[in-house]
Motif scaffolding. Structure first.
Motif, PDB file in Angstrom:
ATOM      1  N   GLY A 299      -1.150   7.714 -15.020  1.00 55.95           N
ATOM      2  CA  GLY A 299       0.173   7.181 -14.738  1.00 55.95           C
ATOM      3  C   GLY A 299       0.894   7.902 -13.627  1.00 55.95           C
ATOM      4  N   ILE A 300       0.137   8.450 -12.672  1.00 55.25           N
ATOM      5  CA  ILE A 300       0.721   9.233 -11.581  1.00 55.25           C
ATOM      6  C   ILE A 300       0.815   8.363 -10.326  1.00 55.25           C
ATOM      7  CG2 ILE A 300       0.454  11.271 -10.117  1.00 55.25           C
ATOM      8  CD1 ILE A 300      -1.143  12.540 -12.395  1.00 55.25           C
ATOM      9  N   GLY A 301       2.024   8.120  -9.866  1.00 62.56           N
ATOM     10  CA  GLY A 301       2.227   7.377  -8.636  1.00 62.56           C
ATOM     11  C   GLY A 301       1.932   5.896  -8.788  1.00 62.56           C
ATOM     12  N   LYS A 302       2.180   5.179  -7.708  1.00 65.65           N
ATOM     13  CA  LYS A 302       1.928   3.738  -7.671  1.00 65.65           C
ATOM     14  C   LYS A 302       0.830   3.445  -6.660  1.00 65.65           C
ATOM     15  CE  LYS A 302       6.681   2.486  -8.930  1.00 65.65           C
ATOM     16  NZ  LYS A 302       7.898   1.731  -8.518  1.00 65.65           N
ATOM     17  N   ASP A 303       0.027   2.465  -6.968  1.00 66.80           N
ATOM     18  CA  ASP A 303      -1.106   2.121  -6.103  1.00 66.80           C
ATOM     19  C   ASP A 303      -1.302   0.606  -6.096  1.00 66.80           C
ATOM     20  OD1 ASP A 303      -3.358   2.105  -4.556  1.00 66.80           O
ATOM     21  OD2 ASP A 303      -4.573   3.357  -5.878  1.00 66.80           O
ATOM     22  N   PRO A 304      -0.346  -0.141  -5.528  1.00 64.87           N
ATOM     23  CA  PRO A 304      -0.483  -1.609  -5.576  1.00 64.87           C
ATOM     24  C   PRO A 304      -1.744  -2.117  -4.897  1.00 64.87           C
ATOM     25  CG  PRO A 304       1.239  -0.945  -4.032  1.00 64.87           C
ATOM     26  CD  PRO A 304       0.868   0.284  -4.807  1.00 64.87           C
TER      27      PRO A 304
ATOM     28  N   ASP B 266       0.849  -1.187   0.000  1.00 61.37           N
ATOM     29  CA  ASP B 266       0.000   0.000   0.000  1.00 61.37           C
ATOM     30  C   ASP B 266       0.884   1.237   0.000  1.00 61.37           C
ATOM     31  OD1 ASP B 266      -1.876   1.994   0.358  1.00 61.37           O
ATOM     32  OD2 ASP B 266      -3.002   0.912   1.888  1.00 61.37           O
ATOM     33  N   SER B 267       0.770   2.020  -1.049  1.00 66.24           N
ATOM     34  CA  SER B 267       1.571   3.239  -1.175  1.00 66.24           C
ATOM     35  C   SER B 267       0.953   4.420  -0.462  1.00 66.24           C
ATOM     36  CB  SER B 267       1.739   3.589  -2.659  1.00 66.24           C
ATOM     37  OG  SER B 267       0.482   3.930  -3.221  1.00 66.24           O
ATOM     38  N   GLY B 268      -0.218   4.236   0.133  1.00 69.37           N
ATOM     39  CA  GLY B 268      -0.931   5.333   0.764  1.00 69.37           C
ATOM     40  C   GLY B 268      -2.103   5.827  -0.044  1.00 69.37           C
ATOM     41  N   HIS B 269      -2.209   5.393  -1.301  1.00 68.24           N
ATOM     42  CA  HIS B 269      -3.314   5.831  -2.150  1.00 68.24           C
ATOM     43  C   HIS B 269      -4.656   5.295  -1.680  1.00 68.24           C
ATOM     44  CE1 HIS B 269      -1.201   7.308  -6.070  1.00 68.24           C
ATOM     45  NE2 HIS B 269      -0.586   7.724  -4.984  1.00 68.24           N
ATOM     46  N   SER B 270      -4.643   4.236  -0.878  1.00 68.06           N
ATOM     47  CA  SER B 270      -5.913   3.681  -0.422  1.00 68.06           C
ATOM     48  C   SER B 270      -6.684   4.656   0.458  1.00 68.06           C
ATOM     49  CB  SER B 270      -5.688   2.372   0.328  1.00 68.06           C
ATOM     50  OG  SER B 270      -4.891   2.576   1.481  1.00 68.06           O
ATOM     51  N   ALA B 271      -6.022   5.712   0.923  1.00 67.31           N
ATOM     52  CA  ALA B 271      -6.705   6.729   1.714  1.00 67.31           C
ATOM     53  C   ALA B 271      -7.465   7.717   0.839  1.00 67.31           C
ATOM     54  CB  ALA B 271      -5.697   7.485   2.584  1.00 67.31           C
TER      55      ALA B 271
END
Length: 777
Positions: free
Chosen positions: A313-318, A295-300
């Motif tokens: 294509g901005i950032g990673k969101d595994p 979790d890169s923090g995008h889940s928030a």
């Protein structure tokens, strides 16, 4: 926002932003948020149309078949296709389509203080299967919670305010067909009757009847009637109980009372108990598999924002991929339960109304779409959800006997490109798609898969073998010897839904029908092998076993074309539509097992070239199921980076804000983005294939792990034979695994080119380290 939640901070502007709920029979997509809320209600059996027997003279059909084959063997495709149009394109009758039932519409009243409404929190909690809304207005906090409970077979919603008498709204039902009537009572109920009628896929006079009841129970406030709306004024809390029943396959009139009884029983339990029972019933299935890929923090962030970032294509969101995987499992549980009267159709259990009015209908497509709906089910540890499809295929095989006689004069059973709730098994109304003679066999292959995962002898004996044996009898009767090669081939048939140039170029015309299409041969080979093995296991049909063995020896081999590609047809024809969305001839790679890198490296490379050629085409029809097929196919080729690339595109480019997949305008005549469920299920299956595979005679751990999932763990994946598998990894390398076998026997486990074998006992746990050494039992 929560790890396994679809979360948003704005209302759902329409269906494509709404959140789906379902109990395997009843479904809804909940839209809106603050000013209003709309439920698009569906019931899995709410179909227009009616049963219609295929018509034909078996003797004449057999003669016509021979005449067609003479033309195709003589390479006179023009005459062969003309004869096929004359004899294999029946008139379109009352085929029908699945329809949306109605819309339940709530409109809220805030006494002129709408300007003070705060931000909304809207979410679907995958761990509880509950949709919720929460916001504030003028110091009052409003909350709504909704779910479809399989345990009570109804839908429920609680609307509440944290201050007395603050809840006011209207409620109405808006029919989605011309036959829909409502009746309101001052006791807070709306009854409705409807019929699934339409005039695109039937004559407007036939379809399923439905009855429904929406009952409102209040704390505080009062209920009134305003025309065709219920009016709720000054309540503290309101609970909506929604029941629907239909007369589909019902012989008595008891169905008319059923929804009233269900609603009254639910009211007796109350909301809290209903929710508790719902969550417990749902979690028995959902909690079997857990997945964490980081979790890169995008889940928030709100999900619509996350999809937008992925698209750019901005950032990673595994974590988004783990969410997509579990969403697919959620949709499977919501759309298909063990007692569902029908399996999921083109749009699962839900329906945006768009496919209904298309030429291709919201039905059961048998040239990949319905199959893909169930591709992840067994490995995702949801075998019970597969059962409705098993029953459906069994019934289809019964209807398909009449089609085999009417159109081919053959024994056994057959179905073609699509079917419906009524068991339609005839060819369709177009050569390049309607003549798919192995459509029924393709969907029946799911019975084989269900058995291979469970090893349930009773299922094999009572369902899988009888249905597939009758399919084998059809192809033994139907197939013919190629006069040039001496091979046993099918035909005339197509490679769904493609066409070819016989000369290799555009000269000489474009055709769809030929003899011995690759897809047919793959399915028939798989069928014959399965029936031979099953008859041996069951100790029956030795004479049939000999016939099958002889037929197998005559089937043509898979062939590699001059361009290094896997041939789609028996001959190395030129592709008339090289950018086409269908890749049926890759069935042997996925979901089949006739092409594997270890056993058939040359064919695997040909499959890779086929995939790369298709992906490189300008104007590629990048529809949802194609991207899912790409991803799963690359996973089977151990190419995790290309598999991940396809998933990235599927989620970022072919998902609505509610993470449901769609087909773009222009695809097969689509006029707008149309929800099609198979992308969700196919993408879920592909993620599972990247983490664990068991089709090649061994359990392979992390066969196609992409760099983006550098560390993580998964538990509860299911391998063929019924064993459950847990896997953990760090820095892209396996650290530990656990095998929990359901049956005793020997198992082979593979990772990183190394294979080890163990003798296992049922109901024990076998733990392996990163080198596949057994560390504990």
């Amino acid at each position: 926002m929560g790890a396994m939640k679809l979360s948003y901070t704005s209302p759902a502007a329409g269906w494509a932003q709404g959140l789906p709920i379902g109990n395997g029979r009843l479904g809804a997509v909940i839209q809106g948020g603050i000013q209003s809320e709309t439920w698009s209600l569906t019931e899995i059996t709410y179909w227009s149309g009616k049963p219609e027997e295929p018509k034909g003279d078996p003797a004449a059909s057999r003669l016509a078949l021979e005449r067609m084959r003479e033309r195709f063997f003589a390479e006179d495709y023009e005459a062969g296709e003309r004869l096929a149009r004359e004899t294999l394109e029946p008139e379109k009758g009352n085929f029908g389509t699945h329809l949306t039932l109605c819309d339940l519409v709530l409109r809220f009243h805030y006494k002129g203080q709408e300007e003070s409404i705060g931000p909304i929190k809207r979410e679907l909690d995958l761990e509880e299967a509950v949709v919720s809304h929460a916001y504030e207005c003028a110091g009052v906090r409003y909350e709504r919670n909704a779910f479809a409970t399989h345990a009570a077979d109804i839908m429920v919603s609680r609307l509440a305010a944290d201050q007395p008498s603050a809840l006011s709204f209207t409620l109405e039902l808006v029919g989605r067909t011309s036959s829909f009537e409502t009746e309101l009572t001052k006791e807070g109920a709306i009854r409705f009757i409807g019929r699934a009628v339409e005039t695109i896929h039937s004559d407007g006079s036939c379809g399923v009847h439905a009855r429904g009841l929406v009952k409102v129970e209040l704390q505080g406030g009062e209920i009134g009637i305003d025309g065709d709306k219920l009016l709720i004024i000054g309540a503290d809390e309101a609970i909506l109980y929604i029941g629907v029943t239909t007369d589909y396959r019902k012989e008595s009139g008891s169905w008319e009372r059923q929804c009233d009884e269900q609603v009254e029983q639910a009211i007796g339990k109350g909301f809290d108990r209903l929710k508790s029972e719902h969550v417990a019933d749902y979690r028995k299935l959902y909690e079997r598999v857990q997945l964490d890929v980081g979790d890169s923090g995008h889940s928030a962030l709100p999900l619509d924002e996350r999809i937008h970032l992925l698209r750019k294509g901005i950032g990673k969101d595994p974590q988004l991929y783990a969410l997509f995987y579990q969403y697919g499992r959620y949709l499977t549980i919501a759309g298909s339960r063990e007692d569902s009267p029908l399996p999921m159709n083109l749009q699962g259990l839900w329906n945006d109304g768009e496919a209904n009015r298309m030429a291709w209908s919201c039905d059961y497509h048998l040239d990949v779409n319905t199959e893909m709906n169930y591709y992840p089910t067994e490995a995702a540890n949801l075998a019970e959800c597969h059962v409705p499809l098993m029953r459906f295929v069994q019934r289809l095989s019964e209807y398909g006997r009449a089609a085999a006689k009417a159109f081919y004069g053959c024994d056994g059973w057959v179905a073609h490109v699509f079917t419906n709730a009524w068991g339609f098994a005839s060819p369709g109304w177009g050569l390049n798609w309607g003549m798919n003679v192995t459509g029924g066999l393709w969907i029946a292959a799911q019975l084989k898969q269900h058995y291979e995962y469970s090893l349930d002898r009773r299922f094999l004996e009572e369902t899988a073998y009888p249905v597939l044996k009758d399919a084998a009898l059809f192809f033994l009767d139907y197939m013919t010897i190629h006069p040039t090669y001496g091979w046993l081939v099918s035909g005339p048939s197509n490679s769904p839904e493609n066409s070819f140039y016989p000369s290799g170029g555009a000269e000489g015309g474009e055709y769809a029908l030929s003899m011995g299409a690759t897809m047919d041969q793959m399915l028939v080979r798989e069928l014959f092998h399965f029936c031979m093995d099953a008859s041996t296991t069951l100790g029956v049909d030795t004479e049939l076993r000999d016939r099958l063995a002889n037929a197998l020896s005559l089937l043509p081999p898979l062939k590699i074309g001059a361009g290094g590609q896997l041939q789609e047809w028996l001959e190395d024809y030129g592709e008339a539509q090289p950018e086409h969305r269908h890749m049926s001839h890759l069935y042997g790679l996925y979901p089949g097992d006739q092409i594997t890198p270890l056993r058939t490296p040359e064919l695997s490379e040909a499959a890779r070239i086929t995939l790369l050629n298709r992906m490189a085409r300008e104007g590629l029809e990048d529809v949802e199921f194609t991207l899912a097929q790409f991803a799963a196919s690359f996973a089977r080729l151990k190419d995790g980076e290309n598999a991940f690339k396809q998933l990235n595109y599927l989620i970022g480019q072919l998902c609505f804000d509610n993470l449901l997949t769609y087909s773009k305008p222009g695809i097969a005549g689509a006029e707008t983005n149309i929800f099609v469920a198979d992308g969700n299920f196919g993408g879920t299956a592909a993620i599972g294939e990247m983490l664990m595979q068991s089709h090649a005679g061994f359990i392979e751990l992390l066969p196609a792990l992409p760099a983006a999932w550098n560390g993580g763990r998964v538990s509860g994946l299911r391998a063929k034979g019924g064993a459950e598998v847990d896997i953990a990894w760090q820095e892209g390398r396996l650290t530990e695994a656990a095998i929990r076998p359901k049956h005793a026997g020997r198992v082979a486990v593979r990772y990183g080119g190394k294979t080890v074998s163990f003798e296992l006992e049922a109901a024990r746990v076998y733990r392996l380290d990163g080198r596949l050494d057994l560390v504990s039992e």
